[in-house]
Design an enzyme around this catalytic site. Structure first.
Site, PDB file in Angstrom:
ATOM      1  N   ASN A   1       0.827  -1.215   0.000  1.00 20.29           N
ATOM      2  CA  ASN A   1       0.000   0.000   0.000  1.00 20.29           C
ATOM      3  C   ASN A   1       0.860   1.264   0.000  1.00 20.29           C
ATOM      4  OD1 ASN A   1      -2.399  -1.406   0.059  1.00 20.29           O
ATOM      5  ND2 ASN A   1      -2.525  -1.403   2.286  1.00 20.29           N
TER       6      ASN A   1
ATOM      7  N   HIS B   1     -15.560   0.432   3.804  1.00 20.68           N
ATOM      8  CA  HIS B   1     -14.636  -0.284   4.685  1.00 20.68           C
ATOM      9  C   HIS B   1     -15.317  -0.764   5.978  1.00 20.68           C
ATOM     10  CE1 HIS B   1     -10.948  -0.624   7.264  1.00 20.68           C
ATOM     11  NE2 HIS B   1     -10.437  -1.038   6.121  1.00 20.68           N
TER      12      HIS B   1
ATOM     13  N   SER C   1     -11.139   0.122  -1.913  1.00 18.89           N
ATOM     14  CA  SER C   1      -9.999  -0.717  -1.523  1.00 18.89           C
ATOM     15  C   SER C   1      -9.774  -1.937  -2.393  1.00 18.89           C
ATOM     16  CB  SER C   1     -10.170  -1.285  -0.121  1.00 18.89           C
ATOM     17  OG  SER C   1     -10.972  -0.533   0.683  1.00 18.89           O
TER      18      SER C   1
ATOM     19  N   ASP D   1     -13.790   8.583   2.742  1.00 20.04           N
ATOM     20  CA  ASP D   1     -12.631   7.845   3.237  1.00 20.04           C
ATOM     21  C   ASP D   1     -11.633   7.777   2.077  1.00 20.04           C
ATOM     22  OD1 ASP D   1     -10.760   5.849   3.724  1.00 20.04           O
ATOM     23  OD2 ASP D   1     -12.167   4.540   4.777  1.00 20.04           O
TER      24      ASP D   1
HETATM   25  C1  LIG Z   1      -6.595   0.860   5.256  1.00 18.73           C
HETATM   26  C2  LIG Z   1      -7.958   1.443   5.310  1.00 18.73           C
HETATM   27  C3  LIG Z   1      -8.474   2.002   6.488  1.00 18.73           C
HETATM   28  C4  LIG Z   1      -7.782   1.842   7.808  1.00 18.73           C
HETATM   29  O1  LIG Z   1      -6.699   2.680   7.959  1.00 18.73           O
HETATM   30  P1  LIG Z   1      -5.566   2.235   9.021  1.00 18.73           P
HETATM   31  O2  LIG Z   1      -4.799   3.491   9.262  1.00 18.73           O
HETATM   32  O3  LIG Z   1      -4.783   1.166   8.365  1.00 18.73           O
HETATM   33  O4  LIG Z   1      -6.285   1.761  10.234  1.00 18.73           O
HETATM   34  C5  LIG Z   1      -9.694   2.642   6.433  1.00 18.73           C
HETATM   35  N1  LIG Z   1     -10.384   2.709   5.279  1.00 18.73           N
HETATM   36  C6  LIG Z   1      -9.936   2.155   4.138  1.00 18.73           C
HETATM   37  C7  LIG Z   1     -10.755   2.258   2.913  1.00 18.73           C
HETATM   38  C8  LIG Z   1      -8.715   1.491   4.122  1.00 18.73           C
HETATM   39  O5  LIG Z   1      -8.300   0.910   3.014  1.00 18.73           O
END
Ligand SMILES: *Cc1c(COP(=O)(O)O)cnc(C)c1O
Length: 387
Positions: A46, A132, A186, A211
């Site tokens: 990532n 998510h 994602s 997000d």
């Molecule tokens: C990775 C991710 C998160 C979580 O973020 P972290 O900092 O790893 O806890 C939240 N939303 C999406 C869409 C993600 O891909």
């Protein structure tokens, strides 16, 4: 026996080819990963912009540790909020053109916190179906009414909001609408119709919450993510993906920020992120804004991948870092993954419950650290294995 479920639930996952175990990584960057003394081309990182191990970010981390310490020594409301946090928040406000920013210890926690804050009993939360887990969990445990609309189906979203408006007991009954979506999704890397979502939010005096975990750094002229595409009321982004540190940002207006500082249990009862890391994050964002070539390279390499894959391969095309190749059942997907591993390629198999049944897939992430020859090799291997 007591706690039998612990064992039997895991055994059941094994039977379904859904068992998950961790791999200990000896070393990695956006291009290579070393596991069990073997080096693989890394297509599951990532670290989209290839900023992990950047010497300037490492130096900022050391400088931050020396000036402010590795640890915040408290929650932000006690004595944990340092100059390093404030300076980072200010830079993020400038970058995303927002009046306020708050830092959280993870994206998961920030999403939970915000769904709770916006989950007042007067609120209706409308979430894209593919949101998510942290958004869904937060929303479902809030006091709001929660409705999930089909993935990217803005017409259905609008119908849901209309129906709720009509159904309310009286015209003075207040409904506060919040539309929630990921900027880039994602699993498939496709984008939300952010401009349409913003229009719908405005039409109903609602708020748009995005997000931007997978869009920050990657989308927009200076990597601002969805904020570069439309007016987004609240932006959440993890610092742990393209920004290459750890923690999360929430950018919003003054009123909401003030509400969070006063009411968000995730914010109030949690240690502030490491100030050294905040200082490193500040440097990372400076690089992200300036180095356009990192974003351009992701687009170029993604185009090569789409061109080189044979027409038998079910690629979900898009312009982000994430490219999904749908295979079908869990067992076949794992076996494809295994064959690619034998060719020196590391990528992840995404299986239910993360994706719907019978749509297990390979998730390929293309980063700014890859070379064209890596992508050519990947495409050739996939074409061979899937044939
Ligand atoms: C990775 C991710 C998160 C979580 O973020 P972290 O900092 O790893 O806890 C939240 N939303 C999406 C869409 C993600 O891909």
């Amino acid at each position: 026996m007591a706690f039998d479920f612990l064992n039997s639930d895991v055994e059941q996952q094994k039977g379904l080819a859904r068992y998950r175990a961790r791999q200990c990584v000896a070393k990695q960057n956006g291009r290579h990963v070393i596991i069990d003394d073997k080096s693989y081309l890394n297509f599951s990182s990532n670290d989209y912009l290839g900023l992990n191990h950047h010497p300037d970010i490492n130096n900022a981390l050391i400088e931050g540790a020396e000036r402010f310490g590795t640890c915040a020594s408290g929650s932000s409301l006690i004595t944990g909020y340092s100059y390093a946090h404030q300076a980072l928040e200010n830079d993020i406000c400038d970058w995303l053109n927002k009046p306020k920013c708050l830092l959280f210890s993870s994206g998961f926690s920030a999403n939970n916190a915000l769904m709770h804050a916006l989950g007042h009993k007067s609120c209706h939360l409308y979430l894209d179906k593919l949101s998510h887990a942290s958004l869904i969990d937060g929303a479902l445990t809030s006091d709001a009414r929660v409705k999930r609309f089909l993935h990217n189906d803005t017409a259905q979203l609008q119908r849901f909001i209309e129906q709720a408006q009509h159904k309310r007991a009286s015209a003075i009954d207040e409904i506060n609408n919040v539309i929630v979506s990921e900027g880039v999704f994602s699993m498939d890397g496709d984008q939300a119709a952010v401009a349409d979502l913003a229009k719908i939010a405005q039409q109903y005096q609602g708020l748009l919450y995005i997000d931007d975990a997978h869009s920050i750094g990657v989308i927009g002229k200076q990597g601002q993510g969805s904020s570069s595409l439309a007016s987004v009321d609240i932006v959440m982004a993890t610092l742990g993906k393209s920004i290459a540190t750890s923690g999360a940002l929430v950018a919003c207006d003054e009123t909401l920020a003030d509400y969070l500082v006063n009411f968000s249990r995730h914010y109030i009862y949690s240690t502030a992120i490491s100030p050294a890391l905040a200082w490193a994050t500040k440097k990372s964002i400076e690089i992200i804004k300036a180095e356009h070539w990192r974003r351009e390279k992701i687009v170029e390499l993604s185009e090569i991948l789409a061109q080189k894959l044979s027409s038998d391969v079910q690629l979900i095309k898009n312009s982000s870092s994430i490219h999904a190749i749908v295979i079908g059942d869990e067992k076949t997907t794992l076996s494809v993954c295994q064959k690619l591993r034998e060719q020196g390629i590391w990528l992840s198999a995404i299986r239910p419950p993360t994706v719907p049944n019978n749509s297990s897939r390979l998730r390929v992430t293309v980063t700014a650290s890859h070379e064209a020859k890596d992508i050519n090799y990947l495409a050739n291997c996939i074409n061979e294995v899937i044939k």
